[in-house]
Scaffold this motif. Structure first.
Motif, PDB file in Angstrom:
ATOM      1  N   GLU A 261      22.550  47.190  28.408  1.00 48.19           N
ATOM      2  CA  GLU A 261      22.246  47.390  26.987  1.00 48.19           C
ATOM      3  C   GLU A 261      22.301  48.855  26.573  1.00 48.19           C
ATOM      4  OE1 GLU A 261      17.986  46.526  26.023  1.00 48.19           O
ATOM      5  OE2 GLU A 261      17.856  46.163  28.185  1.00 48.19           O
ATOM      6  N   PHE A 262      22.363  49.775  27.542  1.00 46.05           N
ATOM      7  CA  PHE A 262      22.330  51.197  27.223  1.00 46.05           C
ATOM      8  C   PHE A 262      23.683  51.891  27.369  1.00 46.05           C
ATOM      9  CE2 PHE A 262      17.864  50.636  29.019  1.00 46.05           C
ATOM     10  CZ  PHE A 262      17.315  50.405  27.767  1.00 46.05           C
ATOM     11  N   GLY A 263      24.717  51.197  27.849  1.00 48.78           N
ATOM     12  CA  GLY A 263      25.978  51.834  28.175  1.00 48.78           C
ATOM     13  C   GLY A 263      26.985  51.843  27.041  1.00 48.78           C
ATOM     14  N   ILE A 264      28.154  52.391  27.353  1.00 53.79           N
ATOM     15  CA  ILE A 264      29.225  52.561  26.368  1.00 53.79           C
ATOM     16  C   ILE A 264      29.833  51.238  25.943  1.00 53.79           C
ATOM     17  CG2 ILE A 264      31.026  52.881  28.130  1.00 53.79           C
ATOM     18  CD1 ILE A 264      30.802  54.885  24.872  1.00 53.79           C
ATOM     19  N   ILE A 265      29.809  50.237  26.831  1.00 50.31           N
ATOM     20  CA  ILE A 265      30.343  48.910  26.494  1.00 50.31           C
ATOM     21  C   ILE A 265      29.269  48.123  25.759  1.00 50.31           C
ATOM     22  CG2 ILE A 265      31.348  46.775  27.379  1.00 50.31           C
ATOM     23  CD1 ILE A 265      32.079  48.381  29.937  1.00 50.31           C
ATOM     24  N   ASN A 266      29.574  47.678  24.564  1.00 48.80           N
ATOM     25  CA  ASN A 266      28.645  46.861  23.788  1.00 48.80           C
ATOM     26  C   ASN A 266      28.830  45.398  24.211  1.00 48.80           C
ATOM     27  OD1 ASN A 266      27.308  45.314  21.894  1.00 48.80           O
ATOM     28  ND2 ASN A 266      28.051  46.435  20.120  1.00 48.80           N
ATOM     29  N   TYR A 267      28.010  44.953  25.159  1.00 46.62           N
ATOM     30  CA  TYR A 267      28.211  43.611  25.683  1.00 46.62           C
ATOM     31  C   TYR A 267      27.826  42.522  24.691  1.00 46.62           C
ATOM     32  CZ  TYR A 267      29.883  44.883  30.269  1.00 46.62           C
ATOM     33  OH  TYR A 267      30.670  45.339  31.296  1.00 46.62           O
ATOM     34  N   THR A 302      18.812  40.574  29.580  1.00 47.00           N
ATOM     35  CA  THR A 302      19.598  40.943  28.407  1.00 47.00           C
ATOM     36  C   THR A 302      20.639  39.861  28.091  1.00 47.00           C
ATOM     37  OG1 THR A 302      19.311  43.299  28.875  1.00 47.00           O
ATOM     38  CG2 THR A 302      21.141  42.677  27.418  1.00 47.00           C
ATOM     39  N   LEU A 303      21.357  39.404  29.116  1.00 46.10           N
ATOM     40  CA  LEU A 303      22.380  38.384  28.879  1.00 46.10           C
ATOM     41  C   LEU A 303      21.777  37.087  28.369  1.00 46.10           C
ATOM     42  CD1 LEU A 303      25.040  38.606  31.732  1.00 46.10           C
ATOM     43  CD2 LEU A 303      25.208  39.373  29.367  1.00 46.10           C
ATOM     44  N   ARG A 304      20.639  36.685  28.920  1.00 45.04           N
ATOM     45  CA  ARG A 304      19.994  35.448  28.463  1.00 45.04           C
ATOM     46  C   ARG A 304      19.606  35.558  26.985  1.00 45.04           C
ATOM     47  NH1 ARG A 304      21.797  31.897  31.882  1.00 45.04           N
ATOM     48  NH2 ARG A 304      21.034  32.099  34.029  1.00 45.04           N
ATOM     49  N   ARG A 305      19.443  36.791  26.509  1.00 41.87           N
ATOM     50  CA  ARG A 305      19.072  37.003  25.111  1.00 41.87           C
ATOM     51  C   ARG A 305      20.297  37.000  24.188  1.00 41.87           C
ATOM     52  NH1 ARG A 305      16.735  41.595  25.930  1.00 41.87           N
ATOM     53  NH2 ARG A 305      18.217  42.983  24.874  1.00 41.87           N
ATOM     54  N   ILE A 306      21.459  37.446  24.693  1.00 39.91           N
ATOM     55  CA  ILE A 306      22.597  37.633  23.789  1.00 39.91           C
ATOM     56  C   ILE A 306      23.713  36.604  23.949  1.00 39.91           C
ATOM     57  CG2 ILE A 306      22.131  40.103  23.609  1.00 39.91           C
ATOM     58  CD1 ILE A 306      24.394  40.673  25.503  1.00 39.91           C
ATOM     59  N   LEU A 307      23.637  35.767  24.992  1.00 39.01           N
ATOM     60  CA  LEU A 307      24.593  34.651  25.082  1.00 39.01           C
ATOM     61  C   LEU A 307      24.318  33.652  23.977  1.00 39.01           C
ATOM     62  CD1 LEU A 307      24.703  34.265  28.961  1.00 39.01           C
ATOM     63  CD2 LEU A 307      26.722  34.558  27.501  1.00 39.01           C
ATOM     64  N   PRO A 308      25.260  32.735  23.697  1.00 43.42           N
ATOM     65  CA  PRO A 308      25.075  31.810  22.582  1.00 43.42           C
ATOM     66  C   PRO A 308      23.859  30.908  22.750  1.00 43.42           C
ATOM     67  CG  PRO A 308      26.968  31.185  23.910  1.00 43.42           C
ATOM     68  CD  PRO A 308      26.560  32.539  24.363  1.00 43.42           C
ATOM     69  N   ARG A 309      23.202  30.626  21.616  1.00 40.64           N
ATOM     70  CA  ARG A 309      22.042  29.752  21.623  1.00 40.64           C
ATOM     71  C   ARG A 309      22.456  28.305  21.861  1.00 40.64           C
ATOM     72  NH1 ARG A 309      21.479  33.041  17.179  1.00 40.64           N
ATOM     73  NH2 ARG A 309      19.702  34.460  17.188  1.00 40.64           N
ATOM     74  N   ALA A 310      21.465  27.479  22.233  1.00 41.43           N
ATOM     75  CA  ALA A 310      21.704  26.036  22.352  1.00 41.43           C
ATOM     76  C   ALA A 310      21.953  25.454  20.974  1.00 41.43           C
ATOM     77  CB  ALA A 310      20.501  25.365  22.998  1.00 41.43           C
TER      78      ALA A 310
END
Length: 310
Positions: A261-267, A302-310
């Motif tokens: 979440e802190f790097g140059i790539i906006n995941y 972080t990924l569990r927060r930003i992946l698509p919702r159910a």
């Protein structure tokens, strides 16, 4: 019902084993260690919240375990509450002029072992062993590394050997993702797309590990430009992130690993781009330096927060 294959709750997100050394303090290989040593490592992975594992072969070559020892490994994985959705090789280049034949045979064993462990995807690459200079640097990417030759015959050899592996992989129900890595045939988006297009197998795509590229101390296209080009071809995805700074006036570059979440790539945006092109593969989390396992655990949240919702 989600329009995606998985949702944020159940998307398979594996932990890489690169935070763990391949040798024990006494110099012996983890490969040869008692199963209790493996169990301790996998318990630490599970404690970070992971339910999936990639037994990365820089840690241990599960494809070279005897059957009885592989059965021990399976039991350890089950006991830790983990599954193996995908597996990665590291520095096993099948076109190396000295060890290519040996690496090709290994990759065939790797496919059979991956299928036995329940994996549906594997990552292969054309990057080779560390150079002596790389072993002396704080970060290995600061020194010049292994390069694939600018040679049509070697390119063709690579295409032919990945086709061979792809046909084997298809027989055992596995897809192959070719890992993006500098100075290899998968080292730029253009070359990566050209290579998998030349291979021309529907179970071969690109492991869009653009973290391997943004960390380099050299001019580099912006991350979203690179990802947009390879997104239609993406399969098993290695994810990590770096801070990156550039000074055009002096031509200097700086990079270091950070949580995603802190790097140059906006995941957050990268995932949206990949999903828009139909991405539907497991994800691998990696991190170098310090307590890489804790960073992977933070990245999992972080990924569990930003992946698509159910």
């Amino acid at each position: 019902m989600s329009k995606y294959k998985w949702t944020r709750e159940d998307w398979p997100i594996a932990c890489a084993m690169i935070p763990f050394a391949p040798t024990l303090p006494d110099g012996s290989l983890v490969q040869d260690a008692p199963a209790e040593v493996w169990a301790d490592a996998l318990a630490q992975v599970a404690e970070e919240g992971f339910t999936e594992l990639d037994p990365t072969d820089s840690w241990m070559r599960v494809a070279d375990l005897e059957k009885s020892r592989l059965d021990e490994f399976k039991a350890v994985v089950k006991e830790a509450g983990l599954t193996i959705p995908a597996m990665s090789t590291s520095r096993k280049c099948v076109i190396d002029p000295e060890t290519g034949d040996q690496m090709l045979a290994y990759c065939h064993r790797f496919l059979d072992t991956a299928a036995d462990l329940g994996a549906k995807e594997v990552a292969f690459g054309f990057f080779g062993p560390f150079t002596e200079a790389q072993t002396k640097e704080l970060w290995f990417w600061l020194a010049e590394g292994y390069k694939n030759p600018d040679d049509p015959d070697t390119w063709k050899l690579g295409v032919d050997r990945i086709r061979e592996l792809a046909d084997h992989a298809k027989e055992v129900g596995i897809s192959i993702a070719m890992e993006m890595y500098e100075d290899t045939y998968i080292g730029t988006p253009e070359s990566a797309v050209r290579f998998v297009t030349d291979v021309d197998r529907d179970n071969v795509g690109i492991c869009a590990d653009i973290g391997n590229l943004v960390r380099l101390h050299r001019p580099m296209p912006k991350w979203d430009v690179m990802l947009a080009e390879v997104a239609p071809f993406m399969k098993y995805w290695h994810i990590k992130n770096y801070i990156r700074d550039e000074d055009p006036a002096t031509g200097t570059y700086m990079s270091a690993p950070v949580p995603i979440e802190f790097g140059i790539i906006n995941y957050r945006e990268a995932i949206r781009m990949a999903l828009a092109e139909g991405f539907a593969s497991p994800i691998l989390l990696e991190s170098y330096g310090g307590d890489g396992l804790s960073v992977c655990g933070k990245n999992l949240q972080t990924l569990r927060r930003i992946l698509p919702r159910a």
